[in-house]
Motif scaffolding. Sequence first.
Motif, short mmCIF file in Angstrom:
data_model
loop_
_atom_site.label_atom_id
_atom_site.label_comp_id
_atom_site.label_asym_id
_atom_site.label_seq_id
_atom_site.Cartn_x
_atom_site.Cartn_y
_atom_site.Cartn_z
N GLU A 186 0.83 -1.21 0.00
CA GLU A 186 0.00 0.00 0.00
C GLU A 186 0.87 1.26 0.00
O GLU A 186 0.56 2.23 -0.66
CB GLU A 186 -0.95 0.01 1.20
CG GLU A 186 -1.94 1.15 1.12
CD GLU A 186 -3.04 1.05 2.15
OE1 GLU A 186 -3.46 2.10 2.64
OE2 GLU A 186 -3.48 -0.07 2.46
N GLN A 187 1.96 1.24 0.72
CA GLN A 187 2.88 2.37 0.76
C GLN A 187 3.89 2.33 -0.38
O GLN A 187 4.49 3.35 -0.73
CB GLN A 187 3.65 2.38 2.09
CG GLN A 187 2.78 2.64 3.29
CD GLN A 187 2.26 4.07 3.31
OE1 GLN A 187 3.04 5.00 3.23
NE2 GLN A 187 0.96 4.22 3.40
N LEU A 188 4.08 1.18 -0.97
CA LEU A 188 5.10 1.01 -2.01
C LEU A 188 4.87 1.88 -3.23
O LEU A 188 5.82 2.45 -3.77
CB LEU A 188 5.19 -0.47 -2.41
CG LEU A 188 6.29 -0.86 -3.37
CD1 LEU A 188 7.67 -0.49 -2.83
CD2 LEU A 188 6.22 -2.35 -3.67
N VAL B 109 7.41 -5.56 -8.35
CA VAL B 109 7.67 -5.27 -9.76
C VAL B 109 6.37 -5.07 -10.52
O VAL B 109 6.30 -4.26 -11.45
CB VAL B 109 8.59 -6.34 -10.41
CG1 VAL B 109 7.82 -7.57 -10.84
CG2 VAL B 109 9.38 -5.75 -11.55
N THR B 110 5.31 -5.74 -10.11
CA THR B 110 3.99 -5.52 -10.71
C THR B 110 3.50 -4.11 -10.40
O THR B 110 2.95 -3.43 -11.27
CB THR B 110 2.99 -6.57 -10.20
OG1 THR B 110 3.46 -7.87 -10.53
CG2 THR B 110 1.62 -6.36 -10.80
N ARG B 111 3.73 -3.67 -9.19
CA ARG B 111 3.35 -2.30 -8.81
C ARG B 111 4.13 -1.28 -9.62
O ARG B 111 3.58 -0.30 -10.11
CB ARG B 111 3.60 -2.12 -7.31
CG ARG B 111 2.95 -0.93 -6.69
CD ARG B 111 1.42 -1.16 -6.65
NE ARG B 111 0.78 0.03 -6.18
CZ ARG B 111 0.32 0.20 -4.96
NH1 ARG B 111 0.41 -0.76 -4.09
NH2 ARG B 111 -0.24 1.32 -4.61
N LEU B 112 5.44 -1.52 -9.78
CA LEU B 112 6.28 -0.63 -10.60
C LEU B 112 5.80 -0.61 -12.04
O LEU B 112 5.70 0.46 -12.65
CB LEU B 112 7.75 -1.07 -10.52
CG LEU B 112 8.72 -0.26 -11.37
CD1 LEU B 112 8.73 1.21 -10.98
CD2 LEU B 112 10.12 -0.86 -11.28
N LYS B 113 5.47 -1.75 -12.59
CA LYS B 113 4.98 -1.83 -13.98
C LYS B 113 3.72 -0.97 -14.14
O LYS B 113 3.60 -0.22 -15.11
CB LYS B 113 4.68 -3.29 -14.34
CG LYS B 113 4.16 -3.50 -15.75
CD LYS B 113 3.95 -4.98 -16.02
CE LYS B 113 3.60 -5.24 -17.46
NZ LYS B 113 2.19 -5.24 -17.73
N ASP B 114 2.79 -1.08 -13.21
CA ASP B 114 1.57 -0.29 -13.27
C ASP B 114 1.88 1.21 -13.26
O ASP B 114 1.28 2.00 -14.01
CB ASP B 114 0.64 -0.62 -12.10
CG ASP B 114 0.06 -2.02 -12.18
OD1 ASP B 114 0.08 -2.63 -13.27
OD2 ASP B 114 -0.40 -2.51 -11.14
N ILE B 115 2.82 1.62 -12.43
CA ILE B 115 3.18 3.03 -12.30
C ILE B 115 3.84 3.54 -13.59
O ILE B 115 3.49 4.59 -14.10
CB ILE B 115 4.10 3.25 -11.09
CG1 ILE B 115 3.28 3.06 -9.81
CG2 ILE B 115 4.78 4.61 -11.13
CD1 ILE B 115 4.11 2.90 -8.55
#
Length: 106
Positions: A57-59, A96-102
């Motif tokens: 959530e904070q990532l 890495v999934t969160r980074l990809k979305d961003i």
Amino acid sequence: MAEEPTPAQKLIGDLAPKLVELTDEVLFGDIWARPGLSPRDRSLVTVTALAALGRTEQLGSHLRLALTNGLAKEELVEAITHLAFYAGWPSAMSAVTRLKDIVEAE
């Protein structure tokens, strides 16, 4: 002209004003401003800690800040890949999934 609210004020200001004050004044006003590490390095440390702990959530906000602070997408991917062997595959895959979305949203 009124000062724009901080991210913490926008997120929880009405519910937890003391936590906002500590976040804005102590964490970002003091700790993040200390001269021992650059903002870029602090972002790398923070992102890897959040990823390792599964604090997704904070990532997201810290991945965006890391990019703003000069870390390249490729450097973040490399750090997360390295982290997979120490913090676990699920943590790395989530990060890495969160980074990809961003990155795709920009």
